[in-house]
Design a protein around this motif. Structure first.
Motif, PDB file in Angstrom:
ATOM      1  N   LYS A 176     -28.521 -47.541  87.071  1.00 33.85           N
ATOM      2  CA  LYS A 176     -27.938 -47.632  88.412  1.00 33.85           C
ATOM      3  C   LYS A 176     -28.661 -46.662  89.341  1.00 33.85           C
ATOM      4  O   LYS A 176     -29.320 -45.735  88.899  1.00 33.85           O
ATOM      5  N   THR A 177     -28.510 -46.896  90.631  1.00 36.96           N
ATOM      6  CA  THR A 177     -29.122 -46.018  91.624  1.00 36.96           C
ATOM      7  C   THR A 177     -28.055 -45.121  92.231  1.00 36.96           C
ATOM      8  O   THR A 177     -27.026 -45.599  92.710  1.00 36.96           O
ATOM      9  N   LYS A 178     -28.329 -43.812  92.194  1.00 37.45           N
ATOM     10  CA  LYS A 178     -27.374 -42.860  92.751  1.00 37.45           C
ATOM     11  C   LYS A 178     -27.618 -42.714  94.261  1.00 37.45           C
ATOM     12  O   LYS A 178     -28.763 -42.605  94.706  1.00 37.45           O
ATOM     13  N   ARG A 179     -26.542 -42.694  95.007  1.00 32.22           N
ATOM     14  CA  ARG A 179     -26.682 -42.501  96.449  1.00 32.22           C
ATOM     15  C   ARG A 179     -27.247 -41.109  96.697  1.00 32.22           C
ATOM     16  O   ARG A 179     -26.708 -40.107  96.207  1.00 32.22           O
ATOM     17  N   SER A 180     -28.321 -41.035  97.473  1.00 34.25           N
ATOM     18  CA  SER A 180     -29.017 -39.756  97.659  1.00 34.25           C
ATOM     19  C   SER A 180     -30.040 -39.882  98.773  1.00 34.25           C
ATOM     20  O   SER A 180     -30.255 -40.971  99.324  1.00 34.25           O
ATOM     21  N   GLY A 222     -46.966 -35.265 101.494  1.00 33.95           N
ATOM     22  CA  GLY A 222     -46.243 -35.768 100.338  1.00 33.95           C
ATOM     23  C   GLY A 222     -45.508 -34.779  99.466  1.00 33.95           C
ATOM     24  O   GLY A 222     -44.968 -35.160  98.431  1.00 33.95           O
ATOM     25  N   LYS A 223     -45.419 -33.503  99.851  1.00 35.03           N
ATOM     26  CA  LYS A 223     -44.700 -32.529  99.005  1.00 35.03           C
ATOM     27  C   LYS A 223     -43.194 -32.649  99.217  1.00 35.03           C
ATOM     28  O   LYS A 223     -42.719 -32.703 100.353  1.00 35.03           O
ATOM     29  N   LEU A 224     -42.450 -32.669  98.114  1.00 33.11           N
ATOM     30  CA  LEU A 224     -40.991 -32.786  98.195  1.00 33.11           C
ATOM     31  C   LEU A 224     -40.374 -31.460  98.636  1.00 33.11           C
ATOM     32  O   LEU A 224     -40.573 -30.422  98.017  1.00 33.11           O
ATOM     33  N   LEU A 225     -39.616 -31.516  99.749  1.00 31.01           N
ATOM     34  CA  LEU A 225     -38.986 -30.321 100.303  1.00 31.01           C
ATOM     35  C   LEU A 225     -37.492 -30.248 100.017  1.00 31.01           C
ATOM     36  O   LEU A 225     -36.939 -29.162  99.843  1.00 31.01           O
ATOM     37  N   GLU A 226     -36.841 -31.401  99.985  1.00 33.08           N
ATOM     38  CA  GLU A 226     -35.379 -31.411  99.889  1.00 33.08           C
ATOM     39  C   GLU A 226     -34.892 -32.666  99.171  1.00 33.08           C
ATOM     40  O   GLU A 226     -35.446 -33.760  99.335  1.00 33.08           O
ATOM     41  N   ARG A 227     -33.864 -32.488  98.354  1.00 32.24           N
ATOM     42  CA  ARG A 227     -33.181 -33.643  97.757  1.00 32.24           C
ATOM     43  C   ARG A 227     -31.682 -33.386  97.830  1.00 32.24           C
ATOM     44  O   ARG A 227     -31.211 -32.273  97.605  1.00 32.24           O
ATOM     45  N   LYS A 228     -30.973 -34.415  98.162  1.00 31.46           N
ATOM     46  CA  LYS A 228     -29.520 -34.323  98.273  1.00 31.46           C
ATOM     47  C   LYS A 228     -28.929 -35.425  97.407  1.00 31.46           C
ATOM     48  O   LYS A 228     -29.015 -36.612  97.729  1.00 31.46           O
ATOM     49  N   MET A 229     -28.295 -34.998  96.269  1.00 32.50           N
ATOM     50  CA  MET A 229     -27.776 -35.967  95.312  1.00 32.50           C
ATOM     51  C   MET A 229     -26.681 -35.307  94.472  1.00 32.50           C
ATOM     52  O   MET A 229     -26.957 -34.263  93.849  1.00 32.50           O
ATOM     53  N   PRO A 230     -25.472 -35.840  94.533  1.00 30.57           N
ATOM     54  CA  PRO A 230     -25.045 -37.005  95.328  1.00 30.57           C
ATOM     55  C   PRO A 230     -24.813 -36.611  96.784  1.00 30.57           C
ATOM     56  O   PRO A 230     -24.830 -35.422  97.127  1.00 30.57           O
ATOM     57  N   VAL A 231     -24.603 -37.606  97.606  1.00 24.23           N
ATOM     58  CA  VAL A 231     -24.334 -37.365  99.014  1.00 24.23           C
ATOM     59  C   VAL A 231     -23.369 -38.445  99.505  1.00 24.23           C
ATOM     60  O   VAL A 231     -23.403 -39.582  99.018  1.00 24.23           O
ATOM     61  N   LYS A 232     -22.537 -38.096 100.439  1.00 17.71           N
ATOM     62  CA  LYS A 232     -21.613 -39.082 100.993  1.00 17.71           C
ATOM     63  C   LYS A 232     -22.361 -40.019 101.926  1.00 17.71           C
ATOM     64  O   LYS A 232     -23.267 -39.600 102.655  1.00 17.71           O
ATOM     65  N   ALA A 233     -21.984 -41.282 101.910  1.00 19.15           N
ATOM     66  CA  ALA A 233     -22.668 -42.292 102.713  1.00 19.15           C
ATOM     67  C   ALA A 233     -22.699 -41.935 104.194  1.00 19.15           C
ATOM     68  O   ALA A 233     -23.723 -42.089 104.864  1.00 19.15           O
ATOM     69  N   ALA A 234     -21.600 -41.421 104.714  1.00 15.02           N
ATOM     70  CA  ALA A 234     -21.509 -41.119 106.148  1.00 15.02           C
ATOM     71  C   ALA A 234     -22.263 -39.853 106.530  1.00 15.02           C
ATOM     72  O   ALA A 234     -22.598 -39.662 107.711  1.00 15.02           O
ATOM     73  N   ASP A 235     -22.568 -38.979 105.541  1.00 13.67           N
ATOM     74  CA  ASP A 235     -23.191 -37.688 105.849  1.00 13.67           C
ATOM     75  C   ASP A 235     -24.692 -37.658 105.613  1.00 13.67           C
ATOM     76  O   ASP A 235     -25.375 -36.736 106.087  1.00 13.67           O
ATOM     77  N   SER A 236     -25.226 -38.604 104.907  1.00 15.48           N
ATOM     78  CA  SER A 236     -26.627 -38.551 104.474  1.00 15.48           C
ATOM     79  C   SER A 236     -27.607 -38.397 105.641  1.00 15.48           C
ATOM     80  O   SER A 236     -28.464 -37.510 105.640  1.00 15.48           O
ATOM     81  N   ALA A 237     -27.492 -39.228 106.648  1.00 14.55           N
ATOM     82  CA  ALA A 237     -28.446 -39.203 107.768  1.00 14.55           C
ATOM     83  C   ALA A 237     -28.392 -37.895 108.537  1.00 14.55           C
ATOM     84  O   ALA A 237     -29.429 -37.283 108.836  1.00 14.55           O
ATOM     85  N   LEU A 258     -31.574 -43.444  99.310  1.00 14.03           N
ATOM     86  CA  LEU A 258     -31.385 -44.380  98.217  1.00 14.03           C
ATOM     87  C   LEU A 258     -29.965 -44.939  98.224  1.00 14.03           C
ATOM     88  O   LEU A 258     -28.996 -44.178  98.387  1.00 14.03           O
ATOM     89  N   VAL A 259     -29.875 -46.255  98.069  1.00 12.72           N
ATOM     90  CA  VAL A 259     -28.563 -46.919  98.050  1.00 12.72           C
ATOM     91  C   VAL A 259     -28.413 -47.709  96.754  1.00 12.72           C
ATOM     92  O   VAL A 259     -29.387 -48.259  96.247  1.00 12.72           O
ATOM     93  N   PRO A 260     -27.182 -47.776  96.209  1.00 14.04           N
ATOM     94  CA  PRO A 260     -26.950 -48.529  94.979  1.00 14.04           C
ATOM     95  C   PRO A 260     -27.174 -50.034  95.112  1.00 14.04           C
ATOM     96  O   PRO A 260     -27.741 -50.660  94.226  1.00 14.04           O
ATOM     97  N   LYS A 261     -26.746 -50.609  96.246  1.00 15.29           N
ATOM     98  CA  LYS A 261     -26.904 -52.060  96.420  1.00 15.29           C
ATOM     99  C   LYS A 261     -26.833 -52.431  97.896  1.00 15.29           C
ATOM    100  O   LYS A 261     -25.941 -51.983  98.616  1.00 15.29           O
TER     101      LYS A 261
END
Length: 229
Positions: A192-196, A204-219, A119-122
Motif C-alpha cells: 500500500k502507499t502511505k500518505r506522505s 535532487g537532494k532529499l531535504l524533508e519527508r513527512k510521513m504520515p501526514v494528514k490530507a488537509a495539512d500536507s500542502a 503520495l496518495v493511496p488511491k
C-alpha cells in the motif's frame, strides 16, 4: 643263459618309447582374423544440437561484446528495485510514466527546479482528493519559489488522467504501479502507499519527508518548509 637276440629278432620288436616326455613345440597360434573396425558411436542428438548451436552462440557473444564470465553471470536479483532514499540522498534515475502515459526520468525532474512529491493511496478517493486539491489551491505559491509539484501514486495513467481532469489539477501525476520509487521512499510497505510528501532541492537532494501526514495539512506544511529554507 638266454640266447642272444639276433638282428632279425631285434628288428621285429617295437621300438622302446622313452619315459621322458619331450616337450613338443606348440603349434603357432593361428593368426586371428583382424576385428572389423568398430563403427563410431552415434552421438546423442543433444550433443549434435549443441555443436550446431555453438557457432550461433559464439556469434551472439561476439556481437554483445561480453566475456564468458559476464555471459554466465546470474542476473542481478535486485533489478527493478531501488535503494532506500534517506535525508541527504539524491533522487535516483528511474523511468516511470506520467498521466499521459509518457516516460519520465524521475531524476531529471529536479535538474532545474526543486520538486515536491506528495503520495496518495488511491486516486479519486475522498482523502486523496482533499490532499490533491490542497496542493492545487496553492500551486502558484510553489512555482513562485522555483518548486514543481508532482502527485505520486500506484494508479495507472488512465485513472490519473480522469482524476486530473475531474478536479482540474494543474500539476503532473506520476504512475508507479510496482511501487518502485514509492517503496524506496519508505512509503510502500505492505503493498500500500502511505500518505506522505517529500521535498527535494534543485539537483535532487532529499531535504524533508513527512510521513504520515494528514490530507488537509500536507500542502501547507510542504510550502512552510520550503519558505523556511
Amino acid at each position: 643263459m638266454p640266447p642272444r637276440k639276433t638282428a632279425a629278432t631285434a628288428s621285429t620288436e617295437p621300438p622302446r618309447r622313452s619315459s621322458r616326455i619331450v616337450s613338443q613345440p606348440k603349434e603357432e597360434a593361428k593368426a586371428a582374423p583382424k576385428a572389423a573396425p568398430k563403427a563410431a558411436k552415434k552421438r546423442p542428438a543433444a550433443a549434435e544440437t549443441e555443436d550446431a548451436a555453438a557457432p550461433e552462440a559464439a556469434a551472439k557473444k561476439a556481437k554483445s561484446g561480453k566475456s564468458d564470465a559476464e555471459e554466465d553471470a546470474p542476473e542481478d536479483e535486485s533489478d527493478g528495485k531501488l535503494a532506500k532514499i534517506d535525508i541527504g540522498d539524491v533522487l535516483p534515475s528511474v523511468t516511470l510514466k506520467n498521466e499521459k502515459d509518457e516516460d519520465v526520468d524521475v531524476a531529471g525532474l529536479a535538474a532545474e527546479k526543486g520538486v515536491v512529491f506528495f503520495l496518495v493511496p488511491k486516486a479519486d478517493t475522498p482523502g486523496c482528493t482533499t490532499q490533491a486539491c490542497a496542493f492545487r489551491d496553492i500551486y502558484p505559491d510553489f512555482t513562485s519559489v522555483n518548486y514543481d509539484v508532482y502527485c505520486l501514486s500506484a494508479d495507472k495513467p488512465a485513472a490519473q488522467t480522469k482524476w486530473q481532469t475531474k478536479k482540474e489539477l494543474p500539476y503532473a501525476l506520476i504512475s508507479d504501479p510496482k511501487r518502485v520509487l514509492i517503496t524506496a521512499l519508505g512509503a510502500g510497505e505492505g503493498g500500500k502507499t502511505k500518505r506522505s510528501h517529500f521535498i527535494f532541492e534543485k539537483g535532487g537532494k532529499l531535504l524533508e519527508r513527512k510521513m504520515p501526514v494528514k490530507a488537509a495539512d500536507s500542502a501547507s506544511l510542504a510550502l512552510e518548509f520550503i519558505k523556511g529554507l
